[in-house]
Design a protein around this motif. Structure first.
Motif, PDB file in Angstrom:
ATOM      1  N   ASP A 110       0.791  -1.227   0.000  1.00 42.24           N
ATOM      2  CA  ASP A 110       0.000   0.000   0.000  1.00 42.24           C
ATOM      3  C   ASP A 110       0.825   1.280   0.000  1.00 42.24           C
ATOM      4  O   ASP A 110       0.276   2.366   0.147  1.00 42.24           O
ATOM      5  CB  ASP A 110      -0.939  -0.005   1.211  1.00 42.24           C
ATOM      6  CG  ASP A 110      -2.019  -1.070   1.082  1.00 42.24           C
ATOM      7  OD1 ASP A 110      -2.567  -1.208  -0.021  1.00 42.24           O
ATOM      8  OD2 ASP A 110      -2.301  -1.771   2.072  1.00 42.24           O
ATOM      9  N   PRO A 217      -6.829   0.095   0.804  1.00 44.85           N
ATOM     10  CA  PRO A 217      -5.690  -0.753   1.174  1.00 44.85           C
ATOM     11  C   PRO A 217      -5.950  -2.224   0.888  1.00 44.85           C
ATOM     12  O   PRO A 217      -7.093  -2.676   0.858  1.00 44.85           O
ATOM     13  CB  PRO A 217      -5.552  -0.520   2.688  1.00 44.85           C
ATOM     14  CG  PRO A 217      -6.383   0.666   2.996  1.00 44.85           C
ATOM     15  CD  PRO A 217      -7.455   0.719   1.972  1.00 44.85           C
ATOM     16  N   PHE A 222      -1.654  -0.917   6.568  1.00 44.10           N
ATOM     17  CA  PHE A 222      -1.853   0.451   6.094  1.00 44.10           C
ATOM     18  C   PHE A 222      -2.407   1.333   7.205  1.00 44.10           C
ATOM     19  O   PHE A 222      -3.383   0.994   7.855  1.00 44.10           O
ATOM     20  CB  PHE A 222      -2.814   0.471   4.908  1.00 44.10           C
ATOM     21  CG  PHE A 222      -2.993   1.827   4.305  1.00 44.10           C
ATOM     22  CD1 PHE A 222      -1.989   2.423   3.567  1.00 44.10           C
ATOM     23  CD2 PHE A 222      -4.186   2.526   4.485  1.00 44.10           C
ATOM     24  CE1 PHE A 222      -2.162   3.686   3.004  1.00 44.10           C
ATOM     25  CE2 PHE A 222      -4.374   3.784   3.927  1.00 44.10           C
ATOM     26  CZ  PHE A 222      -3.350   4.364   3.188  1.00 44.10           C
TER      27      PHE A 222
END
Length: 225
Positions: A110, A217, A222
């Motif tokens: 991410d 994500p 994340f």
């Protein structure tokens, strides 16, 4: 680069840890399941947003949050669900323009590697070919070949554009048309969409103004930065 608006991040599904258990699991709701979810949650507006399109719980909640919080600042917006390799495009008030499958970065993750936008493609390692998650203020522009694209984040050289052929072994068109999202990881990080979708939705509806792209994500790590 992750960018956030003024709306409370505590209720933003992008950063809500309650979704973490499904963050990296392929999961798309069928229409009946989606209707049941909408009914149970009393979110009738969601049914209008997605019409007959299948969408994950997080994607549906994200669309509802964007509209209710006005985080899109009266701009058209798009939500990209990386887990299920799909993009949903909306007008400023949350009406669905259309949805389509997408091709994404080869590597799972991410975040982008710092300075990735300045690297020649030949120097980008396979592990660095990620499509970053976050909120991005985007605009229609041109690439170095003069082709129209949606610049999601210019500094990271991150864009959404019509599918390119690439090398024959990439089989990008076939990957886009397959019934599973498991083979949709092939790009250097950019988001490839079907050519008709780009022409009829992105180019036609998003030209001449800024838009917001939300990339959800796909990992549990994340976090808002």
């Amino acid at each position: 680069m992750v960018k956030s608006g003024n709306a409370s991040s505590k209720s933003n599904p992008m950063y809500d840890t309650s979704y973490s258990k499904e963050a990296d699991v392929e999961f798309v709701l069928g229409q009946k399941a989606a209707e049941t979810y909408v009914s149970n949650k009393a979110f009738a507006s969601l049914q209008d947003k997605f019409k007959s399109e299948s969408a994950s719980r997080r994607t549906r909640d994200m669309a509802d949050w964007v509209v209710s919080s006005r985080d899109n600042r009266n701009m058209p917006f798009a939500i990209i669900d990386k887990v299920n390799a799909k993009v949903y495009a909306f007008n400023p008030s949350g009406k669905l323009y259309g949805a389509a499958p997408v091709l994404l970065g080869l590597a799972k993750g991410d975040y982008s590697v710092p300075g990735i936008g300045d690297k020649p493609l030949s120097q980008i390692k396979r592990s660095e070919r990620t499509t970053p998650a976050g909120r991005f203020v985007s605009k229609i522009g041109r690439n170095h070949k003069g082709k129209e694209i949606l610049w999601v984040d210019y500094d990271q050289a991150l864009s959404l554009h019509p599918v390119v052929r690439g090398v024959p072994s990439d089989r990008r068109a076939q990957r886009l048309s397959s019934l599973t999202s498991s083979d949709n990881r092939i790009s250097f990080g950019c988001i490839n969409v079907p050519k008709p979708f780009f022409k009829n939705v992105i180019s036609e509806k998003y030209s001449g103004q800024s838009s917001v792209v939300y990339i959800l994500p796909e990992t549990k790590q994340f976090k808002k930065s």
